[in-house]
Design a protein around this motif. Structure first.
Motif, PDB file in Angstrom:
ATOM      1  N   ASN A 138       0.827  -1.210   0.000  1.00 41.27           N
ATOM      2  CA  ASN A 138       0.000   0.000   0.000  1.00 41.27           C
ATOM      3  C   ASN A 138       0.861   1.259   0.000  1.00 41.27           C
ATOM      4  O   ASN A 138       0.506   2.254  -0.625  1.00 41.27           O
ATOM      5  N   ILE A 139       1.998   1.209   0.680  1.00 42.29           N
ATOM      6  CA  ILE A 139       2.934   2.337   0.636  1.00 42.29           C
ATOM      7  C   ILE A 139       3.532   2.463  -0.766  1.00 42.29           C
ATOM      8  O   ILE A 139       3.707   3.564  -1.281  1.00 42.29           O
ATOM      9  N   ALA A 140       3.812   1.325  -1.402  1.00 42.79           N
ATOM     10  CA  ALA A 140       4.439   1.333  -2.728  1.00 42.79           C
ATOM     11  C   ALA A 140       3.485   1.804  -3.821  1.00 42.79           C
ATOM     12  O   ALA A 140       3.922   2.307  -4.847  1.00 42.79           O
ATOM     13  N   GLY A 141       2.176   1.627  -3.629  1.00 41.18           N
ATOM     14  CA  GLY A 141       1.245   2.071  -4.669  1.00 41.18           C
ATOM     15  C   GLY A 141      -0.083   1.353  -4.671  1.00 41.18           C
ATOM     16  O   GLY A 141      -0.926   1.614  -5.510  1.00 41.18           O
ATOM     17  N   GLY A 142      -0.273   0.408  -3.776  1.00 39.56           N
ATOM     18  CA  GLY A 142      -1.539  -0.314  -3.691  1.00 39.56           C
ATOM     19  C   GLY A 142      -1.427  -1.726  -4.227  1.00 39.56           C
ATOM     20  O   GLY A 142      -0.417  -2.117  -4.794  1.00 39.56           O
ATOM     21  N   CYS A 143      -2.481  -2.499  -4.030  1.00 40.72           N
ATOM     22  CA  CYS A 143      -2.465  -3.890  -4.479  1.00 40.72           C
ATOM     23  C   CYS A 143      -3.880  -4.457  -4.476  1.00 40.72           C
ATOM     24  O   CYS A 143      -4.808  -3.854  -3.955  1.00 40.72           O
ATOM     25  N   THR A 144      -4.013  -5.608  -5.058  1.00 42.07           N
ATOM     26  CA  THR A 144      -5.242  -6.387  -5.021  1.00 42.07           C
ATOM     27  C   THR A 144      -5.065  -7.437  -3.937  1.00 42.07           C
ATOM     28  O   THR A 144      -4.008  -8.052  -3.835  1.00 42.07           O
ATOM     29  N   THR A 145      -6.091  -7.645  -3.119  1.00 40.37           N
ATOM     30  CA  THR A 145      -5.999  -8.664  -2.069  1.00 40.37           C
ATOM     31  C   THR A 145      -7.115  -9.675  -2.238  1.00 40.37           C
ATOM     32  O   THR A 145      -8.020  -9.495  -3.054  1.00 40.37           O
ATOM     33  N   ARG A 146      -7.067 -10.700  -1.451  1.00 41.83           N
ATOM     34  CA  ARG A 146      -8.127 -11.708  -1.505  1.00 41.83           C
ATOM     35  C   ARG A 146      -9.375 -11.150  -0.843  1.00 41.83           C
ATOM     36  O   ARG A 146      -9.301 -10.230  -0.032  1.00 41.83           O
ATOM     37  N   THR A 147     -10.505 -11.718  -1.167  1.00 42.55           N
ATOM     38  CA  THR A 147     -11.750 -11.335  -0.513  1.00 42.55           C
ATOM     39  C   THR A 147     -12.340 -12.571   0.146  1.00 42.55           C
ATOM     40  O   THR A 147     -12.186 -13.681  -0.348  1.00 42.55           O
ATOM     41  N   LEU A 148     -12.975 -12.370   1.251  1.00 44.72           N
ATOM     42  CA  LEU A 148     -13.631 -13.445   1.994  1.00 44.72           C
ATOM     43  C   LEU A 148     -12.627 -14.524   2.380  1.00 44.72           C
ATOM     44  O   LEU A 148     -11.454 -14.267   2.536  1.00 44.72           O
ATOM     45  N   THR A 149     -13.088 -15.762   2.557  1.00 45.99           N
ATOM     46  CA  THR A 149     -12.213 -16.869   2.930  1.00 45.99           C
ATOM     47  C   THR A 149     -12.564 -18.075   2.080  1.00 45.99           C
ATOM     48  O   THR A 149     -13.582 -18.090   1.380  1.00 45.99           O
TER      49      THR A 149
END
Length: 84
Positions: A61-72
């Motif tokens: 997030n400091i570097a520029g953001g990202c996509t993360t997983r959702t739910l489990t």
């Protein structure tokens, strides 16, 4: 294609940091933050200090953001089986 066929080469930590940083810069510039996956379902740690998912997310997030997983995994299974 040499993938998986090349020898491993020992490098310094500084070189490893440089390689990772340069690749992240390239991906951010060419594809944007949605192309950087910032999560792993398998990296869990009890407690909040040194939690690998939190640390990775903070860094990206400091570097520029990202996509993360959702739910489990369980939630996705429930969503898939519920209609039946």
């Amino acid at each position: 294609n040499l993938r998986g066929k090349e020898e491993f080469v020992e490098i310094t930590w500084e070189k490893a940091y440089e390689l990772v940083a340069n690749e992240l810069k390239r991906v951010y510039e060419k594809y944007g933050s949605n192309a950087v996956y910032g999560g792993s379902y398998g990296w869990f740690f009890v407690g909040s200090v040194n939690n690998p998912q939190s640390l990775l997310g903070r860094m990206l997030n400091i570097a520029g953001g990202c996509t993360t997983r959702t739910l489990t995994y369980s939630t996705h299974c429930i969503r898939a089986i519920t209609p039946y």
